[in-house]
Design an enzyme around this catalytic site. Structure first.
Site, PDB file in Angstrom:
ATOM      1  N   ARG A 141       0.834  -1.197   0.000  1.00 23.65           N
ATOM      2  CA  ARG A 141       0.000   0.000   0.000  1.00 23.65           C
ATOM      3  C   ARG A 141       0.876   1.257   0.000  1.00 23.65           C
ATOM      4  O   ARG A 141       2.026   1.239   0.432  1.00 23.65           O
ATOM      5  CB  ARG A 141      -0.915   0.032   1.228  1.00 23.65           C
ATOM      6  CG  ARG A 141      -1.878  -1.141   1.328  1.00 23.65           C
ATOM      7  CD  ARG A 141      -2.720  -1.014   2.594  1.00 23.65           C
ATOM      8  NE  ARG A 141      -3.687  -2.107   2.742  1.00 23.65           N
ATOM      9  CZ  ARG A 141      -3.470  -3.217   3.431  1.00 23.65           C
ATOM     10  NH1 ARG A 141      -2.297  -3.388   4.037  1.00 23.65           N
ATOM     11  NH2 ARG A 141      -4.395  -4.152   3.518  1.00 23.65           N
TER      12      ARG A 141
ATOM     13  N   LYS B 171      -1.875  -1.864   8.333  1.00 22.78           N
ATOM     14  CA  LYS B 171      -2.943  -1.238   9.097  1.00 22.78           C
ATOM     15  C   LYS B 171      -2.990  -1.777  10.527  1.00 22.78           C
ATOM     16  O   LYS B 171      -2.677  -2.935  10.782  1.00 22.78           O
ATOM     17  CB  LYS B 171      -4.288  -1.513   8.420  1.00 22.78           C
ATOM     18  CG  LYS B 171      -4.445  -0.859   7.048  1.00 22.78           C
ATOM     19  CD  LYS B 171      -5.814  -1.171   6.487  1.00 22.78           C
ATOM     20  CE  LYS B 171      -6.039  -0.471   5.155  1.00 22.78           C
ATOM     21  NZ  LYS B 171      -7.389  -0.779   4.604  1.00 22.78           N
TER      22      LYS B 171
ATOM     23  N   HIS C 269      -3.389   2.404  -5.332  1.00 26.43           N
ATOM     24  CA  HIS C 269      -4.097   1.150  -5.076  1.00 26.43           C
ATOM     25  C   HIS C 269      -4.408   0.386  -6.368  1.00 26.43           C
ATOM     26  O   HIS C 269      -4.646  -0.826  -6.328  1.00 26.43           O
ATOM     27  CB  HIS C 269      -5.388   1.425  -4.303  1.00 26.43           C
ATOM     28  CG  HIS C 269      -5.523   0.599  -3.062  1.00 26.43           C
ATOM     29  ND1 HIS C 269      -4.597   0.628  -2.042  1.00 26.43           N
ATOM     30  CD2 HIS C 269      -6.463  -0.300  -2.672  1.00 26.43           C
ATOM     31  CE1 HIS C 269      -4.967  -0.201  -1.090  1.00 26.43           C
ATOM     32  NE2 HIS C 269      -6.095  -0.775  -1.437  1.00 26.43           N
TER      33      HIS C 269
ATOM     34  N   ARG D 103      -2.018  -2.432  -6.804  1.00 24.84           N
ATOM     35  CA  ARG D 103      -2.285  -3.532  -5.862  1.00 24.84           C
ATOM     36  C   ARG D 103      -3.425  -4.403  -6.396  1.00 24.84           C
ATOM     37  O   ARG D 103      -3.327  -5.639  -6.411  1.00 24.84           O
ATOM     38  CB  ARG D 103      -2.637  -2.934  -4.500  1.00 24.84           C
ATOM     39  CG  ARG D 103      -2.987  -3.926  -3.395  1.00 24.84           C
ATOM     40  CD  ARG D 103      -3.225  -3.138  -2.112  1.00 24.84           C
ATOM     41  NE  ARG D 103      -3.870  -3.925  -1.072  1.00 24.84           N
ATOM     42  CZ  ARG D 103      -3.223  -4.657  -0.174  1.00 24.84           C
ATOM     43  NH1 ARG D 103      -1.910  -4.743  -0.209  1.00 24.84           N
ATOM     44  NH2 ARG D 103      -3.893  -5.320   0.758  1.00 24.84           N
TER      45      ARG D 103
ATOM     46  N   HIS E 255      -4.749  -9.551   3.718  1.00 27.66           N
ATOM     47  CA  HIS E 255      -6.135  -9.305   4.113  1.00 27.66           C
ATOM     48  C   HIS E 255      -6.439 -10.029   5.418  1.00 27.66           C
ATOM     49  O   HIS E 255      -6.033 -11.177   5.600  1.00 27.66           O
ATOM     50  CB  HIS E 255      -7.091  -9.787   3.024  1.00 27.66           C
ATOM     51  CG  HIS E 255      -7.075  -8.935   1.798  1.00 27.66           C
ATOM     52  ND1 HIS E 255      -7.482  -9.384   0.556  1.00 27.66           N
ATOM     53  CD2 HIS E 255      -6.699  -7.646   1.603  1.00 27.66           C
ATOM     54  CE1 HIS E 255      -7.359  -8.411  -0.335  1.00 27.66           C
ATOM     55  NE2 HIS E 255      -6.883  -7.352   0.281  1.00 27.66           N
TER      56      HIS E 255
ATOM     57  N   TYR F 288     -12.273 -10.319  -5.864  1.00 27.76           N
ATOM     58  CA  TYR F 288     -11.497 -10.646  -7.058  1.00 27.76           C
ATOM     59  C   TYR F 288     -12.081 -11.830  -7.812  1.00 27.76           C
ATOM     60  O   TYR F 288     -11.744 -12.061  -8.979  1.00 27.76           O
ATOM     61  CB  TYR F 288     -10.027 -10.907  -6.688  1.00 27.76           C
ATOM     62  CG  TYR F 288      -9.355  -9.678  -6.144  1.00 27.76           C
ATOM     63  CD1 TYR F 288      -9.031  -8.617  -6.993  1.00 27.76           C
ATOM     64  CD2 TYR F 288      -9.069  -9.550  -4.789  1.00 27.76           C
ATOM     65  CE1 TYR F 288      -8.438  -7.474  -6.494  1.00 27.76           C
ATOM     66  CE2 TYR F 288      -8.484  -8.405  -4.287  1.00 27.76           C
ATOM     67  CZ  TYR F 288      -8.166  -7.368  -5.140  1.00 27.76           C
ATOM     68  OH  TYR F 288      -7.597  -6.237  -4.649  1.00 27.76           O
TER      69      TYR F 288
END
Length: 393
Positions: A243, A267, A338, A341, A364, A373
């Protein structure tokens, strides 16, 4: 003031400022020092108001250069850091509403462990709610009722995107849980906050074809130090799915050359180790050996103009990607960092990678995040399609 000039000159030299720029900065600081002596203002009494007063006088004399204000701001910051000048906090209006917001901020940071970036989304919503409900009066939370909450959401949600509206209701729920936690309300108002529709998997992931990604990397100008730095950044985005904020925060200590791994700090303070692909590692090594400016900071990627420091925020990386797309002649409705990514995930899926593998690479936390996806895997989706009535296709 004169005893601090040498320290200032050394500090800005370390930050990469050229000699002629340093001389100009010293000139304005020397003039500032003489003005302080004439006004009998001690160095210890310096603050931003004194600096502004000097600059207004200098402006009337038409002697202000573009870099003068920043030079004096850097001087003030250096004196604060050395303890010569005490920290000056900007005045904050003291009211019952500002105090409750400040207490809520402390609660989120210290007890909930949320990041300052999350507070940027939460606090403005709470301030807006308090202002709309109580105006300039002290909040009386015992008078709050469910219609006050639902009415606020209904008035403002339609003005926001689904994502921003979702952040708004999340911030309100967090605030009402806090009020109940501290005993300010007895009713569970968090449960009264309506849900904003934002259907899961309702959109397609933003991605570029693999050929376009390769074109962007190929067209990156590697004849300059800035271009080679940008190429290394683009490779991290395109090959490892990092990211933008993770690129900004990458430190020298995060790269383990002996094991060929790189630590990505993502994150919520979570970190993960990824294998450092040969292509990415070679670009990083070349940049660090030959192109990265000398600096005391441990950030991997630095500005190439003074002050030589790490990037301020992730928007710089997104702007870099946008320029790379434009330079390569790649048209895309989505130009932020993004998109690379998402493109990596889509490309891996079409090459036979599983959703579990993609979720692990992209780090994730939930399989539901990766599930979007599946919508671009046309081959797999075709097997699920029902026959068209009448045998047509």
């Amino acid at each position: 003031m004169n005893e601090h000039l040498d320290a200032y000159a050394a500090a800005v030299a370390d930050q990469g400022y050229a000699d002629h720029s340093i001389r100009q900065q010293i000139v304005v600081i020397a003039d500032f020092s003489r003005w302080l002596m004439r006004k009998h203002i001690a160095v210890q009494a310096l603050d931003s108001k004194v600096v502004d007063r000097f600059l207004r006088l200098r402006h009337r004399q038409q002697r202000v250069r573009r870099g003068d204000p920043k030079a004096l701001q850097r001087l003030l910051a250096m004196l604060c850091q050395k303890g010569v000048v005490g920290p000056r906090q900007p005045p904050v209006a003291d009211s019952a509403q500002t105090r409750i917001v400040a207490e809520f901020r402390r609660y989120l940071l210290q007890e909930r462990g949320l990041s300052p970036a999350t507070l940027l989304n939460y606090v403005p919503v709470v301030e807006q709610f308090l202002s709309a409900r109580f105006h300039n009066r002290a909040p009386n939370f015992a008078l709050l009722r469910a219609p006050h909450v639902t009415g606020f959401v209904m008035r403002h949600a339609h003005q926001l995107s689904p994502v921003r509206a979702g952040l708004m209701v999340t911030a309100l729920r967090s605030f009402f849980r806090y009020l109940r936690y501290r005993g300010a309300i007895a009713t569970d108002l968090a449960g009264c906050v309506p849900t904003v529709p934002n259907w899961s998997l309702s959109t397609l992931p933003r991605f570029l074809p693999a050929a376009s990604v390769e074109r962007i990397l190929k067209c990156c100008d590697r004849t300059t130090s800035v271009g080679r730095r940008n190429h290394a950044i683009l490779l991290l985005l395109a090959r490892l799915g990092v990211r933008a904020g993770e690129v900004v925060g990458l430190n020298l200590d995060d790269i383990d050359w002996s094991t060929g791994q790189i630590t990505i700090r993502g994150k919520g303070g979570r970190s993960a180790q990824l294998p450092l692909a040969a292509e990415v590692g070679a670009a990083l090594a070349a940049y660090l050996r030959h192109d990265r400016p000398r600096s005391a900071t441990r950030r991997v990627f630095l500005r190439h103009r003074a002050p030589l420091a790490g990037f301020g925020n992730s928007s710089t990386i997104s702007s870099l990607v946008m320029r790379a797309l434009k330079h390569a002649g790649v048209e895309s409705a989505h130009t932020g960092a993004h998109v690379l990514r998402h493109s990596l995930a889509t490309s891996l899926l079409r090459q036979g990678g599983s959703l579990d593998e993609i979720g692990e690479l992209l780090r994730h936390q939930s399989p539901n995040t990766t599930a979007i996806y599946a919508k671009v895997d046309v081959t797999a989706l075709r097997t699920l399609a029902l026959p068209w009535p009448g045998g047509g296709r």
